[in-house]
Design an enzyme around this catalytic site. Structure first.
Site, PDB file in Angstrom:
ATOM      1  N   SER A 201       0.847  -1.192   0.000  1.00  0.00           N
ATOM      2  CA  SER A 201       0.000   0.000   0.000  1.00  0.00           C
ATOM      3  C   SER A 201       0.887   1.248   0.000  1.00  0.00           C
ATOM      4  O   SER A 201       1.726   1.402  -0.884  1.00  0.00           O
ATOM      5  CB  SER A 201      -0.954  -0.026   1.196  1.00  0.00           C
ATOM      6  N   ASP A 441      -8.541  -6.134  -5.011  1.00  0.00           N
ATOM      7  CA  ASP A 441      -8.206  -5.011  -4.135  1.00  0.00           C
ATOM      8  C   ASP A 441      -9.357  -4.004  -4.148  1.00  0.00           C
ATOM      9  O   ASP A 441      -9.814  -3.584  -5.204  1.00  0.00           O
ATOM     10  CB  ASP A 441      -6.909  -4.343  -4.605  1.00  0.00           C
ATOM     11  N   HIS A 487      -6.992  -5.981  -0.334  1.00  0.00           N
ATOM     12  CA  HIS A 487      -5.935  -4.988  -0.213  1.00  0.00           C
ATOM     13  C   HIS A 487      -4.904  -5.406   0.825  1.00  0.00           C
ATOM     14  O   HIS A 487      -5.154  -5.343   2.032  1.00  0.00           O
ATOM     15  CB  HIS A 487      -6.517  -3.621   0.149  1.00  0.00           C
TER      16      HIS A 487
END
Length: 569
Positions: A201, A441, A487
């Site tokens: 991320s 995601d 994610h």
């Protein structure tokens, strides 16, 4: 008083013969002599800030590495930038026992507004026989978010903090960490210390910030679901909210969950095997039967609220035409009033986190719930106000979102976009990147990673065909899309989805032994994760797995962002 690196090395060399255990090196006196005080121009390391702590039988558990129990020494110290009043940055390094040290150093990144992930990420360094490192980026302490220091006052950006978060803090962490590692373990200059980075991320973006700006910083980088293009990425979190407000419908959570579950069920077999995992989201939309979803009944139990989950009542109903209209617009992605594409959105089968609405028990109704990820960005960096979210979306249109994106890109592009596509210097330095992204995601569009990979291919190898360019990129940079994964984490709704838990170890094999990964090791029934642009396909009634080239799949991940006059890499 500054200690010279030469003097420190002499002291350490004399102690090397007797330094055989972790307790030998885990003292403030020993660590102070190893401090890399002259490593960075314009940086003053504070020897008085050094602290050490010996930790035994620590069990580290994360999806990013195998669960392991080990001993380590925690070394922390602070430094400041010369000429900046009140500036202080804290760094932390975990040292393995000398017997387990394998001439490696590993920096780790954070997530969201945080530049580090604390004890969730740093153990990966010790697990692979290296020193692990993290930084607070100058935010005040290791638990502080960048958003808490982004402004000096209303109307005044904290540019030093922004540059540190954008790329500088990770650079300094690695420079200091590699030098500290060499000094602590008395590694002679003739021996190489391999340096690595791992993050997902924001941490994935942090890794790319180093590859693009400091090509000799790391020998290898694992970048997961990188938060590229903060201008687009953060603002785009508000797209779902503006769609709901424009269409005047806020779907109940159970209705969205029903649409998502039916999408997964419909798209699951498209890879040739029904296993509860969407491996070919690129084939999903054209095969999805909206008629079967419309009117489908849903039912969910009440949910008790907590610090992380809002309370919701028991819900029953049928999927409405308005909900389908909202989801179709959401998957279509952000377009301006001229119909030009501003950005893309998530793959079918992902959860609808950006469409979450708020339940009002007083009126027994569902209402707008502004995404804090997008709202915080606009509040801090567009409005330049100390607010954790914008108060409303009144008057905000799709064109407004585009204007915010363009303004953000102009103002912060050199710090937070992180999509510079010419990696020639990194390739020349011998660096390697393994880039992973979950196909479901819900926070960073999977297409975002594909777009950057393709930008690298087009910019670095403009005269090669697609396949030839892909092969050339493979020499140093490989992208893997993970089926069914959300994610930077596994997916509760696709529980059998694979996860490549030993990606850093795979990268080390590539860097140190030349073993380039044709695939990544998965888990469960999906033992192999395909390398882009190859796509997963089961044949022989779901018994034979292969990675295939599919031009239609490649095309489905390619978007013409024609709302901009300049390229968006």
């Amino acid at each position: 008083m500054r200690y010279s690196l030469w003097a420190s090395t002499l002291v350490l060399a004399s102690a090397a013969a007797t330094t055989t255990s972790l307790s030998d090196i885990c003292t403030s006196a020993y660590a102070k002599k190893a401090l890399p005080v002259d490593q960075l121009q314009g940086v003053t390391v504070d020897p008085s800030s050094i602290s050490t702590s010996l930790v035994t039988n620590f069990t580290a558990s994360s999806i990013f590495y195998p669960t392991t129990t080990f001993d380590y020494c925690n070394v922390t110290f602070a430094y400041s930038h010369d000429g900046i009043e009140g500036d202080i940055v804290h760094v932390q390094y975990w040292l393995p026992a000398p017997a387990q040290f394998k001439n490696r150093y590993v920096s780790t990144g954070g997530g969201g507004w945080y530049i580090n992930s604390g004890t969730q990420s740093i153990p990966t360094g010790v697990i692979v026989g290296g020193v692990g490192g993290l930084t607070d980026g100058g935010s005040g302490n290791f638990d502080a978010a960048f958003s808490s220091v982004a402004l000096l006052e209303n109307g005044t950006i904290n540019w030093q903090a922004t540059y540190m978060f954008g790329y500088q803090a990770q650079h300094e962490l690695a420079v200091l960490g590699k030098a500290l590692t060499r000094n602590i373990y008395n590694v002679p200059s003739s021996e190489k210390i391999y340096s690595y980075y791992q993050g997902c991320s924001e941490g994935g973006r942090g890794g790319w910030s180093q590859v693009q700006r400091f090509p000799e910083q790391f020998d290898g980088v694992v970048a997961g679901a990188p938060a590229f293009r903060w201008a687009q990425q953060q603002t785009n979190h508000l797209t779902g909210n503006v769609i709901e407000k424009t269409l005047d419908y806020y779907p109940p959570s159970c209705e969205l969950e029903k649409i998502m579950n039916m999408t997964v069920a419909s798209c699951d077999p498209l890879d040739g095997k029904t296993d509860g995992i969407v491996s070919r989201s690129d084939l999903c939309l054209k095969n999805l039967s909206w008629d079967s979803i419309l009117g489908a009944s849903y039912s969910c139990d009440a949910v008790t609220g907590s610090a992380y989950v809002s309370a919701t009542p028991a819900q029953t109903g049928n999927v409405s035409a308005k909900a389908i209209e909202v989801v179709k617009a959401f998957w279509k992605g952000l377009h301006d009033s001229d119909g030009k594409r501003v950005y893309f959105n998530y793959q079918p089968g992902s959860t609808f986190d950006d469409l979450v609405s708020a339940y009002d028990s007083t009126t027994d109704s569902w209402n707008l719930d502004i995404s804090s990820l997008g709202g915080t960005w606009v509040g801090l960096f567009i409005d330049i106000l100390q607010e954790s979210n914008i108060p409303s979306l009144d008057g905000v249109t799709y064109d407004t979102l585009k204007e915010w994106i363009v303004l953000s890109q102009k103002k912060y592009g050199d710090i937070l976009q992180t999509t510079y596509p010419d990696l020639s210097d990194f390739q020349a330095a011998g660096g390697k990147v393994i880039h992973v992204h979950g196909e479901q995601d819900y926070s960073i569009p999977t297409a975002s990673s594909v777009r950057y990979w393709n930008s690298v291919r087009e910019v670095m190898f403009p005269n090669k065909s697609y396949k030839e360019g892909a092969a050339a990129v493979d020499d140093f940079y490989r992208l893997f899309l993970i089926p069914g994964v959300g994610h930077c984490a596994t997916n509760d709704y696709q529980s059998g989805a694979p996860w490549p838990q030993t990606t850093l170890q795979t990268l080390i094999g590539w860097v140190e032994n030349g073993t380039a990964p044709a695939t990544l090791a998965g888990s469960g029934e999906i033992e192999i994760i395909c390398r882009w642009p190859l796509r997963p396909l089961w044949t022989s009634n779901g018994k034979k797995f292969q990675c295939v080239y599919d031009q239609e799949s490649i095309d489905s991940f390619s978007y013409d962002l024609d709302a901009y006059k300049l390229p968006v890499y």
